[in-house]
Scaffold this active site. Structure first.
Site, PDB file in Angstrom:
ATOM      1  N   LYS A  55      11.459   2.720  10.158  1.00 14.90           N
ATOM      2  CA  LYS A  55      12.636   3.544  10.450  1.00 14.90           C
ATOM      3  C   LYS A  55      13.379   2.920  11.622  1.00 14.90           C
ATOM      4  CE  LYS A  55      14.270   8.080   9.970  1.00 14.90           C
ATOM      5  NZ  LYS A  55      14.075   9.504   9.883  1.00 14.90           N
ATOM      6  N   TRP A 100      16.084   3.808   6.809  1.00 10.97           N
ATOM      7  CA  TRP A 100      14.826   3.261   6.323  1.00 10.97           C
ATOM      8  C   TRP A 100      14.973   1.803   5.888  1.00 10.97           C
ATOM      9  CZ3 TRP A 100      10.846   6.041   7.526  1.00 10.97           C
ATOM     10  CH2 TRP A 100      10.917   7.438   7.541  1.00 10.97           C
ATOM     11  N   GLU A 145      -6.351   7.835  -7.714  1.00 10.01           N
ATOM     12  CA  GLU A 145      -6.176   9.229  -8.138  1.00 10.01           C
ATOM     13  C   GLU A 145      -5.539   9.350  -9.521  1.00 10.01           C
ATOM     14  OE1 GLU A 145      -5.484   7.777  -5.353  1.00 10.01           O
ATOM     15  OE2 GLU A 145      -5.602   9.085  -3.600  1.00 10.01           O
ATOM     16  N   THR A 186     -11.512   5.847  -2.727  1.00 13.34           N
ATOM     17  CA  THR A 186     -10.340   5.087  -2.321  1.00 13.34           C
ATOM     18  C   THR A 186     -10.320   5.042  -0.807  1.00 13.34           C
ATOM     19  OG1 THR A 186      -7.927   5.027  -2.341  1.00 13.34           O
ATOM     20  CG2 THR A 186      -8.918   7.185  -2.548  1.00 13.34           C
TER      21      THR A 186
END
Ligand code: ADP
Length: 536
Positions: free
Chosen positions: A438, A443, A328, A182
């Site tokens: 941010k 956020w 994963e 990856t």
């Protein structure tokens, strides 16, 4: 007590041979289209296993594949692991130095290469320290003229090999079967090893009704490359269930995909949003096809916007099924099939629900934790990091203790994805941790903002990144690709005006940048790293 019977990929192969010998694999190669029955596919897979043995391949050896989605790649998917070796599906869009790294790191002994991809490896061949042979996948029996040392012809080897092979039945189910790398934000790509057991359990889960519902009567088109997380497990689930597989080769234009769907009566086309955005645009331009065979378009790899889900359904009668995963996690771990009673919700609310990444699939455990490790509330608001554990979740990166220790902690994979979860248990990805913006201590979800912008009728693609700001630390900037017909007419003001009643005031981007194209990663996702490097 029950029998202790190993979970092996070989089981899938034998089932296809015994029960579905007449079913078909369609494969588009460089020069021609092929149609193989599972019976022929099985025989070729046996021949390939004999070839591997004659080339001295031993259990555990890594065998690289450097190929598009075609039947020869499918033969490698089975012959290599079923004979005890490990298939390393190499991402052919990696940069040359990344290719050198992954091939040397995996210590590939042999690499099987599609003929048209030879130039990509020829230029790095002298840096590959472990590769003993290159086998050329071509429609021609004789070796084509190529600039690569130690090369042999796949078809010639197959033709000369015996047609029968006794695949070992006593392999341990935890034997490594395949590996993928990856791309990492920093540093070299990270390797993940899949075992027979993990691939078996993942494929069985993928076939479940409320996941992809893979049936014998399906005709599955994996547009997602076979080098990208084992094509999301589709080839294994498809062969096992006896579905027809439609392997599209290298030509992935919207027109080519639409024609394949129509001609091969595809029920499940599977790919990333870039493909579906292109296909949708093609339909919007007036192209018309018979898509009555399609059960769902399956989208994964990146978020798909609510507006696209809605338009596919309302304008073209095509349902979209949205899933989430990562290298994963084998990869499928979240799927956004609406619960039965969500069908009663008003359509807009249902589309919004489908745009979420969905419910955790059976067999995988999930938790979402804040910075203190406390689980967040199921209120659709509180954000936390998504973590997984389960039989098809990796427990480390291959030979990479440092980065393994970062991602795999306390028995959980920490995904680095920041999410919310609603009362129904549907997970909504807000961002990869590194992409969150941010602003003034709050956020902003770049994914949410992108999807809102992509609902604008003249916008084709939108990627939002953070730009530094003296007062607010970071502010969002939107990089937008407009429809060609709108390029003279739409400006920054139109976009900002459009967003006014759709997002909080402080989410409205400070700048809008119009581009001809959003740069894409090697697997077709928006490349925000590249955008940040160029524009931040
Ligand atoms: P790469 O890092 O090369 O993109 P992966 O294909 O393993 O490799 O990417 C996994 C990541 O892709 C996830 O961690 C997540 O950030 C993103 N992703 C995958 N599916 C979705 C989805 N449906 N919606 C939003 N993001 C997704």
């Amino acid at each position: 007590m029950m029998m202790d019977h190993p979970l092996l990929i070989t089981t899938m192969l034998h089932r296809a041979r015994k029960l579905f010998p007449k079913k078909e694999v369609f494969s588009r190669c460089f020069d021609q289209d092929h149609r193989l029955t599972y019976s022929q596919f099985y025989e070729r897979t046996c021949r390939l296993a004999n070839v591997l043995a004659s080339l001295g391949v031993k259990p555990g050896d890594r065998i690289g594949s450097f190929a598009w989605n075609n039947h020869r790649h499918l033969e490698l998917y089975f012959a290599v692991p079923c004979s005890g070796a490990v298939l390393h599906t190499i991402n052919l869009r990696l940069f040359p130095d990344q290719l050198v790294h992954v091939i040397n790191h995996a210590e590939d002994k042999i690499i099987f290469i599609d003929e048209d991809l030879v130039p990509l490896l020829a230029r790095i061949a002298d840096q590959l320290t472990t590769v003993e042979k290159f086998i050329i996948l071509s429609d021609k029996d004789e070796l084509p003229e190529i600039n690569l040392p130690r090369a042999l012809s796949y078809e010639k080897l197959l033709a000369e090999a015996p047609a029968e092979y006794d695949f070992p039945e006593d392999l341990d189910e935890n034997t490594p079967a395949a590996m993928c790398y990856t791309t990492a934000t920093t540093g070299a790509p990270k390797g993940v090893i899949y075992t027979h057991r993990s691939i078996y359990l993942h494929a069985m889960m993928v076939a479940l009704p409320d996941v992809l519902n893979v049936r014998e009567r399906d005709s599955i088109l994996p547009v997602v490359p076979m080098f990208h997380v084992l094509s999301w497990g589709i080839p294994y689930a498809g062969v096992w269930m006896g579905s027809k597989l439609v392997l599209p080769g290298r030509l992935l234009t919207p027109e080519a995909i639409c024609k394949l769907i129509e001609e091969e009566k595809v029920t499940l086309p599977v790919g990333v949003p870039t493909i579906w955005i292109g296909l949708h645009q093609h339909l919007q331009s007036g192209a018309s096809y018979d898509f009555s065979s399609v059960t769902y378009i399956v989208n994964g790899g990146s978020a798909i916007s609510k507006s696209l889900i809605k338009s596919f359904e309302e304008n073209y009668g095509i349902k979209v099924l949205h899933g989430y995963g990562m290298t994963e996690t084998s990869p499928v771990v979240l799927i956004s099939e609406p619960k039965s009673y969500i069908d009663q919700w008003d359509p807009d609310r249902r589309y919004a629900q489908q745009a979420r990444q969905g419910l955790v699939v059976p067999g995988t455990e999930m938790k979402i934790v804040d910075v203190n490790g406390k689980e967040v509330a199921w209120d659709g608001k509180e954000m936390g990091e998504l973590c997984f554990k389960g039989p098809w979740i990796a427990d480390s990166y291959y030979r990479d203790p440092e980065r393994s220790a970062e991602a795999f902690r306390d028995g959980w994979l920490h995904t680095g994805d920041i999410v919310t979860i609603d009362e129904e248990g549907y997970i909504f990805i807000q961002d990869r941790a590194k992409d969150l913006i941010k602003s003034g201590g709050e956020w902003i979800s770049s994914i949410d903002l992108e999807n809102t912008i992509m609902a604008h009728p003249d916008v084709v693609e939108a990627a939002v990144i953070a730009i530094p700001d003296e007062k607010w630390v970071e502010r969002p900037m939107a990089c937008i690709v407009l429809k060609e017909s709108a390029r003279e007419e739409v400006d920054q003001q139109d976009i900002l005006e459009f967003l006014k009643d759709k997002v909080a005031k402080w989410w409205i981007p400070d700048r809008v940048l119009f581009l001809d194209e959003i740069p894409k990663t090697s697997v077709g996702k928006f490349n925000k790293k590249e955008l940040r490097k160029t524009y931040s």
